[in-house]
Design an enzyme around this catalytic site. Structure first.
Site, PDB file in Angstrom:
ATOM      1  N   ASP A   1       6.879  33.205 -17.099  1.00  0.00           N
ATOM      2  CA  ASP A   1       6.096  33.741 -15.988  1.00  0.00           C
ATOM      3  C   ASP A   1       7.074  34.128 -14.894  1.00  0.00           C
ATOM      4  O   ASP A   1       7.871  33.295 -14.437  1.00  0.00           O
ATOM      5  CB  ASP A   1       5.103  32.691 -15.483  1.00  0.00           C
ATOM      6  CG  ASP A   1       4.155  33.250 -14.445  1.00  0.00           C
ATOM      7  OD1 ASP A   1       3.537  34.290 -14.714  1.00  0.00           O
ATOM      8  OD2 ASP A   1       4.034  32.644 -13.366  1.00  0.00           O
TER       9      ASP A   1
ATOM     10  N   GLU B   1       0.851  -1.198   0.000  1.00  0.00           N
ATOM     11  CA  GLU B   1       0.000   0.000   0.000  1.00  0.00           C
ATOM     12  C   GLU B   1       0.885   1.245   0.000  1.00  0.00           C
ATOM     13  O   GLU B   1       0.757   2.135   0.847  1.00  0.00           O
ATOM     14  CB  GLU B   1      -0.950   0.014   1.208  1.00  0.00           C
ATOM     15  CG  GLU B   1      -1.811  -1.223   1.339  1.00  0.00           C
ATOM     16  CD  GLU B   1      -2.820  -1.399   0.218  1.00  0.00           C
ATOM     17  OE1 GLU B   1      -2.933  -0.500  -0.645  1.00  0.00           O
ATOM     18  OE2 GLU B   1      -3.497  -2.446   0.190  1.00  0.00           O
TER      19      GLU B   1
END
Length: 418
Positions: free
Chosen positions: A264, A139
């Site tokens: 940017d 997991e």
């Protein structure tokens, strides 16, 4: 070493894992990311491989991990005990429950179990014989991210020539979950494998398993695809569903003839984001293959980096809200101008990008661009509904791309950039 002849692996390993078994046998990879839906038997496969691997290599030990220590007993520990029993080698193993530990009796090799509540404490693991060859993250999506995984791997992967690291998980539904992003990045020593219950012999899972799966498929196909097929179906708030991560090779780049550059600005908190891309107007495909993405970058240093990439000094289109920075970069010799802005330009620009056939991003050359495009999602209000406007955060490379493509986004003579 014990030679086992009484069990055939085909009776324990689903056909979808035969190739992975051969890869491990021939030491082809180090990292095996095994994802899939319910009933795919990926955890069963890993437990078989670890038990066999320890028994075949007299220097091999293993560590099995869960994020939370309390979940170990009913998951990786019981799974490995199951493998010992299925392989019919119980007489060769000592199974201790407190503390949890499996010992291969002929040599004293160990399989240890750890929770990763505090990853840095795992460095204290020591084995009396050999080294930790096998590592299993069960997991793995429950872990906090690759930084945490790296800390553990750096502690455990010492003193040996060959390592086998397993990462098993059901893919989270969110496109921007870190495990879903991680497997998009190419690594020559990593193999990513996907499996589902459809490749598993029916009698292994039992008839009721298939009944439940078919019922969910009828009543909620999207949930079925996520839970049983292991598909990342998304939360519904993803802005860009047309992003594709793949390597863009040098030969492709040499053939690009519509290269655009956008910038940017940023400094103290936000990064400066400089993007180089090619827009295939006919096929409506955008290729992003170079980025500069850095916080605290002075305009002088930024100009140096741009010149290094942009040797022919082609036009750079930048955020026009920073006229002082534009003037400074121009003073350093950069061919630059501000974007021509218009009303509702952010919305129109993003919709333009959403409408493209594909946005292809090289994950090695442009990892930050890939992260921002994949992570860009609509925000929810207090009632759990998606807000109508696009969020203005973590979108620096997206803005740079919009500036770069402003000429292609013009509508009725008015730029739709903001």
């Amino acid at each position: 070493m014990i030679v086992m002849t009484q069990v055939r692996l085909s009776e324990l390993v689903a056909p979808s894992f035969y190739e992975i078994h051969n890869d491990i046998k021939h030491n082809r990879y180090t990292h095996y990311w095994l994802k899939g839906g319910r009933g795919s038997t990926k955890s069963s496969f890993v437990s078989i491989e670890i038990i066999l691997g320890v028994m075949k290599d007299p220097n091999a030990n293993a560590v099995a991990l869960r994020k939370v220590k309390e979940t170990i007993k009913d998951s990786v520990f019981e799974q490995l005990v199951w493998a010992i029993e299925k392989l019919k080698v119980t007489e060769y193993w000592e199974i201790k429950h407190n503390p949890m530990e499996l010992t291969y009796l002929p040599t004293g090799q160990k399989i240890l179990f750890r929770g990763a509540d505090k990853p840095r404490k795992i460095k204290s693991i020591k084995v009396s014989r050999g080294y930790v060859k096998f590592i299993w993250y069960e997991e793995v999506d429950e872990f906090l991210g690759m930084e945490e995984i790296r800390i553990i791997n750096q502690s455990l992967m010492r003193g040996g020539e060959q390592f086998v690291v397993f990462y098993t998980y059901n893919p989270p539904n969110r496109v921007n979950a870190w495990v879903n992003e991680e497997i998009l990045i190419d690594r020559p020593d990593r193999k990513v494998h996907h499996s589902t219950y459809l490749t598993v012999p029916r009698d292994w899972l039992g008839e009721q398993f298939f009944i439940e799966a078919e019922h969910l498929k009828k009543v909620n196909e999207k949930a079925y695809r996520h839970e049983y097929l292991g598909e990342v179906t998304g939360t519904g708030g993803e802005v860009f569903t047309n992003v594709k991560a793949r390597k863009i090779n040098d030969e492709e780049i040499k053939a690009f003839d519509r290269i655009k550059r956008g910038l940017d600005f940023g400094y103290a908190v936000d990064p400066a984001a400089y993007i180089v891309c090619h827009f295939d107007k006919t096929r409506r495909r955008l290729y992003i293959f170079h980025e500069i993405f850095q916080v605290g970058l002075s305009n002088r240093k930024l100009a140096e980096l741009i010149k290094k990439e942009n040797k022919s000094n082609k036009l750079v289109v930048a955020d026009s809200a920073e006229p002082k920075s534009i003037a400074e970069l121009r003073g350093y010799g950069i061919n630059i101008r501000g974007a021509k802005k218009g009303p509702d330009s952010v919305e129109y620009g993003i919709k333009f990008l959403q409408d493209l056939e594909e946005i292809i991003i090289d994950p090695e050359r442009c990892p930050n661009t890939l992260r921002e495009f994949v992570n860009y999602e609509l925000e929810k209000d207090k009632d759990g509904n998606f807000k109508a406007e696009f969020p203005d955060k973590n979108n620096h490379t997206i803005d740079a791309v919009r500036y770069a493509l402003e000429d292609d986004m013009r509508t009725g003579g008015l730029s739709i950039l903001k």
